[in-house]
Enzyme design. Structure first.
Site, PDB file in Angstrom:
ATOM      1  N   LEU A 165     105.985  26.429   7.530  1.00 43.28           N
ATOM      2  CA  LEU A 165     106.643  26.820   6.289  1.00 43.28           C
ATOM      3  C   LEU A 165     107.611  25.716   5.843  1.00 43.28           C
ATOM      4  CD1 LEU A 165     107.280  30.504   7.344  1.00 43.28           C
ATOM      5  CD2 LEU A 165     105.692  29.740   5.555  1.00 43.28           C
ATOM      6  N   ASN A 208     100.681  41.356  17.859  1.00 37.70           N
ATOM      7  CA  ASN A 208     102.141  41.518  17.781  1.00 37.70           C
ATOM      8  C   ASN A 208     102.517  42.397  16.593  1.00 37.70           C
ATOM      9  OD1 ASN A 208     103.832  39.934  19.815  1.00 37.70           O
ATOM     10  ND2 ASN A 208     102.247  38.475  19.304  1.00 37.70           N
ATOM     11  N   GLU A 244     105.068  39.784  25.021  1.00 40.73           N
ATOM     12  CA  GLU A 244     105.382  39.624  23.594  1.00 40.73           C
ATOM     13  C   GLU A 244     105.438  40.991  22.916  1.00 40.73           C
ATOM     14  OE1 GLU A 244     102.859  36.773  21.527  1.00 40.73           O
ATOM     15  OE2 GLU A 244     102.670  35.628  23.374  1.00 40.73           O
ATOM     16  N   HIS A 298     107.365  33.103  19.630  1.00 37.40           N
ATOM     17  CA  HIS A 298     106.740  31.863  20.084  1.00 37.40           C
ATOM     18  C   HIS A 298     106.400  32.025  21.565  1.00 37.40           C
ATOM     19  CE1 HIS A 298     105.914  27.563  20.295  1.00 37.40           C
ATOM     20  NE2 HIS A 298     106.612  27.536  21.406  1.00 37.40           N
ATOM     21  N   ARG A 334     100.952  29.004   9.924  1.00 36.33           N
ATOM     22  CA  ARG A 334     101.197  27.962   8.917  1.00 36.33           C
ATOM     23  C   ARG A 334     102.636  27.455   9.058  1.00 36.33           C
ATOM     24  NH1 ARG A 334      97.109  25.691   7.532  1.00 36.33           N
ATOM     25  NH2 ARG A 334      98.005  24.935   5.587  1.00 36.33           N
TER      26      ARG A 334
HETATM   27  C1  GRF Z   1     100.323  34.893  20.291  1.00 38.76           C
HETATM   28  O1  GRF Z   1     100.200  34.065  21.427  1.00 38.76           O
HETATM   29  C2  GRF Z   1     101.669  34.650  19.657  1.00 38.76           C
HETATM   30  O2  GRF Z   1     102.643  34.252  20.610  1.00 38.76           O
HETATM   31  C3  GRF Z   1     101.406  33.500  18.748  1.00 38.76           C
HETATM   32  O3  GRF Z   1     100.134  33.808  18.180  1.00 38.76           O
HETATM   33  C4  GRF Z   1      99.325  34.423  19.209  1.00 38.76           C
HETATM   34  C5  GRF Z   1      98.493  35.530  18.634  1.00 38.76           C
HETATM   35  O4  GRF Z   1      99.350  36.531  18.159  1.00 38.76           O
HETATM   36  N1  GRF Z   1     102.458  33.363  17.783  1.00 38.76           N
HETATM   37  P1  GRF Z   1      98.761  37.915  17.521  1.00 38.76           P
HETATM   38  O5  GRF Z   1      97.861  38.551  18.540  1.00 38.76           O
HETATM   39  O6  GRF Z   1      97.982  37.533  16.272  1.00 38.76           O
HETATM   40  O7  GRF Z   1      99.993  38.717  17.240  1.00 38.76           O
END
Ligand code: GRF
Length: 196
Positions: free
Chosen positions: A93, A14, A174, A109, A91
């Protein structure tokens, strides 16, 4: 131009989608990618794109969340971000940390909130027999996964889907949703993005 810091814990797919979108469309500047895990794969990917990186290992701090967060906030604030994006940041927060950035901290999320806050979202959607799943970008508030929704993307749940196949389909969305929300957020527009 708005300055954006991104927090990760793992591969950072992401984060990459956000950095690439900002770099291509010039609507904001990625000023930091930071992680609670010094070995997070996303740190090397960010550095390869020329984005400054930092890490604060949460493990030496044990249960002292405040000490970990103080060290992390110091590294974040040194880059003077306007916006904080949590992207695969795993984590919890404390309200104290959240208050420092409330109103300018986003999270993605992997469920259609308010359904399935917390972990194992895809397993829960499959177990419930949901016809659709997806992801949500929301403002981060003290209540976990419950802040104002800034965008959602929906995907079908298909026959034979496993947690992995559904997670992969959601992850693709995402990577489209988070940049679309950030582009709108930097203009001050809080109208929720809806995909497809
Ligand atoms: C993804 O499923 C995201 O929705 C969640 O963490 C997972 C890995 O995200 N928050 P990324 O590839 O490290 O961005």
């Amino acid at each position: 131009m708005k300055r954006v810091a991104i927090l990760i814990s793992g591969g950072g797919s992401n984060m990459l989608a956000l950095v690439r979108d900002m770099t291509q469309a010039h609507y904001a500047q990625p000023v930091l990618v930071a992680s609670n895990d010094p070995a997070a794969g996303g740190l090397a990917k960010a550095a390869a794109l020329g984005v400054p990186t930092a890490s604060v290992d949460h493990r030496p701090h044990g249960k002292d969340r405040a000490a970990f967060e103080a060290a992390l906030a110091e590294k974040i604030d040194a880059t003077r971000p306007d916006i904080l994006c949590l992207a695969g940041f795993m984590r919890i927060l404390t309200p104290g940390f959240i208050r420092r950035y409330e109103g300018r901290m986003l999270n993605i999320h992997p469920s259609l909130l308010p359904k399935y806050p917390g972990l194992h979202t895809h397993a829960l959607a499959l177990a419930a027999g949901d016809a659709e799943a997806g992801c949500t970008v929301h403002e981060v508030t003290a209540e976990l996964d419950a802040g104002p929704i800034l965008g959602q993307a929906r995907v079908p749940v298909l026959p034979g889907d496993t947690e992995d196949s559904l997670a992969a389909r959601v992850l693709t969305m995402e990577h489209q949703l988070y940049p679309a929300v950030l582009r709108r957020f930097v203009t001050g527009d809080r109208t929720p993005v809806s995909l497809p």
